[in-house]
Design a protein around this motif. Structure first.
Motif, PDB file in Angstrom:
ATOM      1  N   THR A 273      13.312  -5.331  17.813  1.00 36.43           N
ATOM      2  CA  THR A 273      13.258  -3.893  18.109  1.00 36.43           C
ATOM      3  C   THR A 273      13.286  -2.978  16.895  1.00 36.43           C
ATOM      4  OG1 THR A 273      15.662  -3.514  18.342  1.00 36.43           O
ATOM      5  CG2 THR A 273      14.480  -4.376  20.276  1.00 36.43           C
ATOM      6  N   ARG A 274      13.593  -3.486  15.684  1.00 41.57           N
ATOM      7  CA  ARG A 274      13.717  -2.591  14.520  1.00 41.57           C
ATOM      8  C   ARG A 274      12.874  -2.997  13.317  1.00 41.57           C
ATOM      9  NH1 ARG A 274      19.469  -2.241  12.437  1.00 41.57           N
ATOM     10  NH2 ARG A 274      18.540  -0.550  11.206  1.00 41.57           N
ATOM     11  N   MET A 275      12.481  -4.226  13.219  1.00 42.04           N
ATOM     12  CA  MET A 275      11.851  -4.759  12.014  1.00 42.04           C
ATOM     13  C   MET A 275      10.517  -4.081  11.693  1.00 42.04           C
ATOM     14  SD  MET A 275      10.796  -8.747  11.270  1.00 42.04           S
ATOM     15  CE  MET A 275       9.704  -8.805  12.709  1.00 42.04           C
ATOM     16  N   ARG A 276      10.317  -3.815  10.416  1.00 43.70           N
ATOM     17  CA  ARG A 276       9.009  -3.450   9.879  1.00 43.70           C
ATOM     18  C   ARG A 276       8.678  -4.323   8.664  1.00 43.70           C
ATOM     19  NH1 ARG A 276      11.259   1.635  11.165  1.00 43.70           N
ATOM     20  NH2 ARG A 276      10.077   2.782  12.763  1.00 43.70           N
ATOM     21  N   TYR A 277       9.577  -4.315   7.702  1.00 42.97           N
ATOM     22  CA  TYR A 277       9.331  -5.003   6.440  1.00 42.97           C
ATOM     23  C   TYR A 277      10.271  -6.184   6.239  1.00 42.97           C
ATOM     24  CZ  TYR A 277       6.374  -1.158   4.817  1.00 42.97           C
ATOM     25  OH  TYR A 277       5.365  -0.234   4.675  1.00 42.97           O
ATOM     26  N   CYS A 278       9.765  -7.153   5.481  1.00 41.97           N
ATOM     27  CA  CYS A 278      10.554  -8.295   5.053  1.00 41.97           C
ATOM     28  C   CYS A 278      10.323  -8.525   3.566  1.00 41.97           C
ATOM     29  CB  CYS A 278      10.139  -9.564   5.804  1.00 41.97           C
ATOM     30  SG  CYS A 278      10.369  -9.498   7.584  1.00 41.97           S
ATOM     31  N   TYR A 279      11.297  -9.170   2.940  1.00 38.39           N
ATOM     32  CA  TYR A 279      11.085  -9.730   1.613  1.00 38.39           C
ATOM     33  C   TYR A 279      10.226 -10.990   1.755  1.00 38.39           C
ATOM     34  CZ  TYR A 279      14.706  -6.507   0.081  1.00 38.39           C
ATOM     35  OH  TYR A 279      15.426  -5.370  -0.191  1.00 38.39           O
ATOM     36  N   LEU A 280       9.725 -11.494   0.656  1.00 36.86           N
ATOM     37  CA  LEU A 280       8.804 -12.628   0.708  1.00 36.86           C
ATOM     38  C   LEU A 280       9.442 -13.877   1.295  1.00 36.86           C
ATOM     39  CD1 LEU A 280       6.882 -12.235  -2.675  1.00 36.86           C
ATOM     40  CD2 LEU A 280       6.208 -11.478  -0.386  1.00 36.86           C
ATOM     41  N   ASP A 281      10.767 -13.981   1.211  1.00 32.19           N
ATOM     42  CA  ASP A 281      11.444 -15.146   1.793  1.00 32.19           C
ATOM     43  C   ASP A 281      11.765 -14.959   3.268  1.00 32.19           C
ATOM     44  OD1 ASP A 281      13.502 -13.288   1.675  1.00 32.19           O
ATOM     45  OD2 ASP A 281      14.870 -14.536   0.504  1.00 32.19           O
ATOM     46  N   GLY A 282      11.356 -13.830   3.849  1.00 26.84           N
ATOM     47  CA  GLY A 282      11.593 -13.572   5.267  1.00 26.84           C
ATOM     48  C   GLY A 282      12.809 -12.727   5.559  1.00 26.84           C
TER      49      GLY A 282
ATOM     50  N   ASP B 243      14.282  -6.169   5.670  1.00 26.36           N
ATOM     51  CA  ASP B 243      14.649  -4.863   5.115  1.00 26.36           C
ATOM     52  C   ASP B 243      14.473  -3.854   6.235  1.00 26.36           C
ATOM     53  OD1 ASP B 243      13.834  -2.109   3.975  1.00 26.36           O
ATOM     54  OD2 ASP B 243      14.793  -3.102   2.277  1.00 26.36           O
ATOM     55  N   LEU B 244      15.578  -3.274   6.687  1.00 26.27           N
ATOM     56  CA  LEU B 244      15.540  -2.391   7.841  1.00 26.27           C
ATOM     57  C   LEU B 244      15.634  -0.918   7.457  1.00 26.27           C
ATOM     58  CD1 LEU B 244      17.861  -4.514  10.138  1.00 26.27           C
ATOM     59  CD2 LEU B 244      15.384  -4.268  10.330  1.00 26.27           C
ATOM     60  N   ASN B 245      15.445  -0.617   6.192  1.00 25.43           N
ATOM     61  CA  ASN B 245      15.585   0.759   5.723  1.00 25.43           C
ATOM     62  C   ASN B 245      14.255   1.440   5.422  1.00 25.43           C
ATOM     63  OD1 ASN B 245      18.519   0.830   5.716  1.00 25.43           O
ATOM     64  ND2 ASN B 245      18.401  -0.599   4.003  1.00 25.43           N
ATOM     65  N   PHE B 246      13.324   0.723   4.808  1.00 24.50           N
ATOM     66  CA  PHE B 246      12.057   1.344   4.430  1.00 24.50           C
ATOM     67  C   PHE B 246      11.151   1.445   5.665  1.00 24.50           C
ATOM     68  CE2 PHE B 246       7.857   1.637   2.464  1.00 24.50           C
ATOM     69  CZ  PHE B 246       8.093   2.632   1.523  1.00 24.50           C
ATOM     70  N   LYS B 247      10.583   2.641   5.890  1.00 23.31           N
ATOM     71  CA  LYS B 247       9.842   2.888   7.123  1.00 23.31           C
ATOM     72  C   LYS B 247       8.430   3.431   6.901  1.00 23.31           C
ATOM     73  CE  LYS B 247      14.098   3.926   9.685  1.00 23.31           C
ATOM     74  NZ  LYS B 247      14.788   4.906  10.562  1.00 23.31           N
ATOM     75  N   GLU B 248       8.035   3.617   5.660  1.00 21.05           N
ATOM     76  CA  GLU B 248       6.760   4.268   5.397  1.00 21.05           C
ATOM     77  C   GLU B 248       5.592   3.296   5.567  1.00 21.05           C
ATOM     78  OE1 GLU B 248       6.974   7.477   5.140  1.00 21.05           O
ATOM     79  OE2 GLU B 248       9.141   7.231   5.239  1.00 21.05           O
ATOM     80  N   ALA B 249       4.384   3.821   5.369  1.00 25.35           N
ATOM     81  CA  ALA B 249       3.172   3.015   5.503  1.00 25.35           C
ATOM     82  C   ALA B 249       3.103   1.969   4.395  1.00 25.35           C
ATOM     83  CB  ALA B 249       1.949   3.917   5.463  1.00 25.35           C
ATOM     84  N   PRO B 250       2.417   0.848   4.632  1.00 24.59           N
ATOM     85  CA  PRO B 250       2.382  -0.241   3.642  1.00 24.59           C
ATOM     86  C   PRO B 250       1.868   0.170   2.270  1.00 24.59           C
ATOM     87  CG  PRO B 250       1.650  -1.052   5.761  1.00 24.59           C
ATOM     88  CD  PRO B 250       1.822   0.429   5.914  1.00 24.59           C
TER      89      PRO B 250
ATOM     90  N   LYS C 254       8.023  -5.656  -3.616  1.00 22.70           N
ATOM     91  CA  LYS C 254       8.910  -6.725  -3.132  1.00 22.70           C
ATOM     92  C   LYS C 254       8.930  -6.833  -1.607  1.00 22.70           C
ATOM     93  CE  LYS C 254      12.986  -3.697  -3.184  1.00 22.70           C
ATOM     94  NZ  LYS C 254      14.324  -3.493  -3.744  1.00 22.70           N
ATOM     95  N   LEU C 255       8.370  -5.839  -0.913  1.00 23.81           N
ATOM     96  CA  LEU C 255       8.385  -5.837   0.547  1.00 23.81           C
ATOM     97  C   LEU C 255       6.981  -6.027   1.107  1.00 23.81           C
ATOM     98  CD1 LEU C 255      10.795  -2.852   1.325  1.00 23.81           C
ATOM     99  CD2 LEU C 255      11.343  -5.306   1.247  1.00 23.81           C
ATOM    100  N   LYS C 256       6.909  -6.756   2.228  1.00 24.31           N
ATOM    101  CA  LYS C 256       5.659  -6.957   2.938  1.00 24.31           C
ATOM    102  C   LYS C 256       5.865  -6.663   4.417  1.00 24.31           C
ATOM    103  CE  LYS C 256       3.286  -8.519  -0.579  1.00 24.31           C
ATOM    104  NZ  LYS C 256       2.169  -7.707  -1.143  1.00 24.31           N
ATOM    105  N   PRO C 257       4.872  -6.064   5.090  1.00 19.94           N
ATOM    106  CA  PRO C 257       4.978  -5.947   6.545  1.00 19.94           C
ATOM    107  C   PRO C 257       5.193  -7.328   7.167  1.00 19.94           C
ATOM    108  CG  PRO C 257       3.112  -4.671   5.726  1.00 19.94           C
ATOM    109  CD  PRO C 257       3.606  -5.491   4.577  1.00 19.94           C
ATOM    110  N   TRP C 258       5.996  -7.378   8.195  1.00 19.60           N
ATOM    111  CA  TRP C 258       6.326  -8.674   8.800  1.00 19.60           C
ATOM    112  C   TRP C 258       5.085  -9.465   9.168  1.00 19.60           C
ATOM    113  CZ3 TRP C 258       4.548  -9.866  13.623  1.00 19.60           C
ATOM    114  CH2 TRP C 258       4.132  -8.791  14.437  1.00 19.60           C
ATOM    115  N   PHE C 259       4.015  -8.759   9.561  1.00 18.95           N
ATOM    116  CA  PHE C 259       2.822  -9.458  10.030  1.00 18.95           C
ATOM    117  C   PHE C 259       1.938  -9.972   8.883  1.00 18.95           C
ATOM    118  CE2 PHE C 259       2.231  -4.799  10.444  1.00 18.95           C
ATOM    119  CZ  PHE C 259       1.275  -4.590   9.463  1.00 18.95           C
ATOM    120  N   MET C 260       2.313  -9.664   7.635  1.00 18.36           N
ATOM    121  CA  MET C 260       1.555 -10.165   6.487  1.00 18.36           C
ATOM    122  C   MET C 260       2.160 -11.444   5.917  1.00 18.36           C
ATOM    123  SD  MET C 260      -0.961  -8.146   6.416  1.00 18.36           S
ATOM    124  CE  MET C 260      -1.754  -8.707   4.908  1.00 18.36           C
ATOM    125  N   LEU C 261       3.318 -11.859   6.407  1.00 17.00           N
ATOM    126  CA  LEU C 261       3.902 -13.123   5.972  1.00 17.00           C
ATOM    127  C   LEU C 261       3.307 -14.284   6.779  1.00 17.00           C
ATOM    128  CD1 LEU C 261       7.682 -12.175   5.672  1.00 17.00           C
ATOM    129  CD2 LEU C 261       5.962 -12.237   3.861  1.00 17.00           C
TER     130      LEU C 261
END
Length: 273
Positions: free
Chosen positions: A181-190, A193-200, A206-213
């Motif tokens: 319900t909250r995830m947008r970004y992850c670090y490369l190891d999965g 990061d629940l703080n950054f909310k802007e566009a990719p 260091k952060l990737k959209p969850w769907f790019m991992l």
């Protein structure tokens, strides 16, 4: 029969009715899928819930973070925020009925025939499909139980931010709720990061959209999600569908008819002073 997928409604009732008219929705024939965040911020959360509840046999929805927050308000755990425009719902005679229906709704939807998964925010890159299903079932069981207020009281928080098979109890539930319900970004190891909310394009390297991992969910499945208005429905890989286009923020409400992949959109109606 058509399956019509709807992005985050956020209380935008008139826009919902109009986009369904554009999509030629017939409740006796078609099925509506909702990415969650049915309520809050828009002007008419009450009628959104009443409408969806009235056709519930033809609806598949998954709960979003604003829906969980509403349930926390109902349980007396969180306070209503004026900006969420929830007062008519909180004071409605059918409030109890709507809340007890809402808390028994799924966290994740899967259609094996369509090979389609819907969640509100995303699916952890660390999860295979069986793990995602089990985590969703655990959350759903808690929310539909008499102990649901215990979880809602403990769900707020960003930790744990990394999946482990041995996570148990409230840590497992909180991690799962944050992913779904909250995830947008992850670090490369999965790690989340629940703080950054802007566009990719504005994200730190260091952060990737969850769907790019790299994902463990089989490639035969498509995944539809909401939650991320700043994507505006763009920039996702093949078979990943971002449906939140920010209607409550002045954008549009998006519907996708699955069978012919046709999009229907309705811009937010300006409110009279």
């Amino acid at each position: 029969m058509a399956n019509i997928l709807i992005g985050d409604v956020h209380g935008c009732y008139e826009e919902l009715r109009r986009v369904l008219e554009k999509a030629d929705f017939e409740p006796c024939r078609d099925t509506l899928w909702f990415t969650g965040d049915l309520v809050a911020r828009g002007p008419d959360s009450l009628n959104v819930l009443r409408f969806i509840h009235s056709i519930k046999d033809h609806v598949r929805l998954c709960l979003g973070n604003h829906d969980l927050h509403l349930l926390a308000i109902y349980a007396g755990i969180s306070k209503n925020k004026r900006r969420d425009n929830l007062e008519p719902l909180l004071n409605a005679p059918d409030y109890d009925e709507l809340m007890n229906w809402l808390r028994r709704q799924p966290i994740m939807q899967i259609d094996e025939q369509l090979k389609l998964i819907m969640v509100h925010a995303g699916i952890s890159a660390q999860w295979d499909l069986d793990t995602a299903k089990q985590c969703a079932r655990n959350l759903e069981a808690m929310l539909s139980s008499d102990s649901y207020a215990f979880f809602l009281n403990a769900m707020y928080g960003d930790l744990p931010d990394f999946w482990r098979e041995d996570l148990q109890g409230i840590d497992r539930l909180r991690y799962s709720a944050n992913v779904f319900t909250r995830m947008r970004y992850c670090y490369l190891d999965g790690r989340l990061d629940l703080n950054f909310k802007e566009a990719p394009e504005d994200a730190p390297a260091k952060l990737k959209p969850w769907f790019m991992l790299p994902r463990k969910i089989p490639d035969e499945y498509s995944i539809a999600f909401g939650h991320w208005a700043s994507l505006n429905g763009k920039g996702t890989p093949d078979k990943i569908y971002a449906l939140d286009t920010g209607c409550c923020w002045g954008g549009k409400l998006t519907a996708l008819r699955w069978e012919d992949q046709q999009y229907f959109k309705k811009r937010k109606i300006k409110q009279k002073d």
